[in-house]
Design an enzyme around this catalytic site. Structure first.
Site, mmCIF file in Angstrom:
data_model
loop_
_atom_site.group_PDB
_atom_site.id
_atom_site.type_symbol
_atom_site.label_atom_id
_atom_site.label_comp_id
_atom_site.label_asym_id
_atom_site.label_seq_id
_atom_site.Cartn_x
_atom_site.Cartn_y
_atom_site.Cartn_z
ATOM 1 N N CYS A 108 0.888 -1.161 0.000
ATOM 2 C CA CYS A 108 0.000 0.000 0.000
ATOM 3 C C CYS A 108 0.922 1.205 0.000
ATOM 4 C CB CYS A 108 -0.907 0.005 1.227
ATOM 5 S SG CYS A 108 -1.863 1.538 1.373
ATOM 6 N N CYS A 111 -0.649 4.354 2.192
ATOM 7 C CA CYS A 111 -0.746 4.279 3.657
ATOM 8 C C CYS A 111 -0.267 2.903 4.096
ATOM 9 C CB CYS A 111 -2.132 4.641 4.175
ATOM 10 S SG CYS A 111 -3.556 3.951 3.306
ATOM 11 N N SER A 112 -1.151 2.042 4.575
ATOM 12 C CA SER A 112 -0.677 0.742 5.056
ATOM 13 C C SER A 112 -1.798 -0.296 4.995
ATOM 14 C CB SER A 112 -0.159 0.869 6.488
ATOM 15 O OG SER A 112 -1.150 1.471 7.306
ATOM 16 N N CYS A 113 -2.643 -0.217 3.968
ATOM 17 C CA CYS A 113 -3.784 -1.129 3.838
ATOM 18 C C CYS A 113 -3.300 -2.585 3.798
ATOM 19 C CB CYS A 113 -4.569 -0.796 2.587
ATOM 20 S SG CYS A 113 -5.246 0.871 2.627
#
Lengths: 211, 231
Positions: A108, A111-113
């Site tokens: 991701c 962000c940090s999905c």
């Protein structure tokens, strides 16, 4: 620019991050806006109940059961829901299969999905600037950081999780794992192999191989 | 121009350092608390996931760079709480009023945690907008990129994929449009697709001719590939 301020309210809290969290938690608790026991419950859930063992179960089952695998790859959501793997950050799942011709890897960049119900909370490296910046541009060099080298005729497909769809990699089943039951197979499936930065481990001990 | 969070393809970062075997889920206790406080505050119902993401992205460039991951979370949460009128600046300074908050009845209870986490928050919706593309169609992403509704607003079209030609791989149905939902402009659901791009379309020095990057992109980020339309 919308909502951009030169004086962000967060600067009013202590600057040390641990103290900043503590201060905000204390303020919110005093006002009845959060319940510390609920925080404990959330932490316990992701520390002890929901983690990569869930994803490993799914992979082991897909390796063992061709009909399950076909259904999983065609439309993962109902199949995973049947196993009880649904919830926050895993509402829309797609499972992508590694083959000799194609290796899949998930990132991701924005962000940090990450698929929480199947893998839990992402590891630090997944959230790092280096991984987010590099995985899309030079996936093979990133794989080398993990000790993985792919054959030249294997194409890499990197999935950048830019929406609410979450991706799980179905790694290739290791050779010499014939006859393994689902528990033994699940033990070969690491978290990173389901992100695509590792391969499933080959069976190691002879006692395991004789199961 | 984008913001610092939009770092896909950036040059100059060092190696990725895998975590040691058996590393804890949370490196520090405060990381766990930061995550839990943030999730719990979601139950107050004052914002959605797109607003929350955007709050982390619009930390100042200086803060975004120097803050660690969960520092971004907790700092963006403090900003959201004040901007949405839940807390005051005086509250953050420890000089706020006493007593239960008017929103206290909404606070997440321990016994509700399992159900709330299991319920999730699906982003698919019915939409009046018909799907314009099918798997196999050639498309080109919008150029310039950025949020078309709000100058400097939230978007999920990364800088590195602006103006690039690719192929529709999957149809995901219609999903909430973050560019709208992050700014209180409504969910504005529209068709969402997985779109595959050849590495050579995105990078001047691709590692391998057959490598690809796939992104999930909303229909309004896309147009028909003009080269194909003219063919």
């Amino acid at each position: 620019m919308p909502h951009d301020h030169s004086d962000h309210p967060h600067a009013l809290l202590p600057s040390d991050p641990a103290l900043r969290v503590k201060a905000l938690e204390t303020i919110l608790t005093r006002k009845g806006l959060i319940e510390p026991a609920a925080l404990d419950e959330i932490i316990d859930t992701y520390q002890n109940k929901i983690g990569p063992q869930n994803g490993a179960r799914v992979v082991a089952k897909a390796w063992s059961d061709p009909a399950f695998k076909a259904a999983l790859l065609a439309d993962a959501d109902p199949v995973l829901a049947d196993l009880g793997y649904y919830g926050r950050q895993g509402e829309h799942m797609v499972v992508v299969e590694n083959t000799p011709a194609q290796h899949n890897m998930v990132v991701c960049t924005l962000c940090s999905c990450y698929p929480w119900p199947l893998l839990g909370i992402p590891p630090g490296w997944y959230k790092s600037d280096a991984y987010r910046a590099r995985a899309v541009r030079e996936p093979r060099r990133v794989l080398a950081d993990f000790g993985v080298t792919l054959p030249a005729d294997t194409a890499v497909r990197v999935w950048d999780s830019t929406a609410e769809v979450r991706y799980l990699v179905l790694p290739m089943r290791p050779d010499d794992s014939e006859g393994f039951d689902e528990d033994a197979l699940a033990a070969l499936v690491s978290r990173d192999s389901m992100i695509g930065t590792a391969l499933a481990s080959p069976p190691q001990s002879s006692s395991e191989a004789s199961v | 121009m984008s913001r610092l969070h939009d770092m896909g393809g950036r040059i100059g970062d060092g190696p990725v350092v895998p975590d040691p075997v058996g590393a804890p889920v949370f490196e520090n206790d405060w990381h766990a608390r930061a995550l839990a406080v943030t999730l719990a505050c979601g139950s107050l119902g004052k914002w959605n996931i797109d607003v929350s993401r955007h709050a982390r992205e619009r930390l100042s460039p200086k803060d975004y760079t120097r803050f660690s991951y969960y520092e971004k979370w907790i700092s963006a949460l403090a900003d959201l709480l004040v901007e949405n009128g839940v807390l005051t600046r005086e509250d953050l300074q420890g000089q706020g009023g006493e007593g239960l908050h008017v929103l206290a009845s909404k606070a997440l209870k321990a016994e509700a945690v399992a159900a709330v986490l299991a319920k999730g928050g699906p982003a698919n919706r019915d939409s009046d907008i018909a799907a314009a593309y099918r798997p196999g169609d050639r498309v080109k992403t919008r150029h310039p990129g950025g949020n078309a509704l709000v100058d400097g607003g939230h978007t999920r079209l990364p800088d590195y994929a602006i103006g690039a030609c690719g192929e529709i791989l999957l149809q995901h149905g219609a999903h909430v449009l973050p560019d709208s939902n992050a700014h209180g402009l409504g969910e504005a659901p529209e068709p969402l697709y997985a779109v595959a791009f050849k590495a050579a379309e995105l990078w001047p020095h691709p590692e391998h001719p057959n490598d690809e990057v796939v992104l999930d992109l909303w229909q309004s980020y896309l147009q028909s590939d003009p080269e194909e339309a003219g063919a």
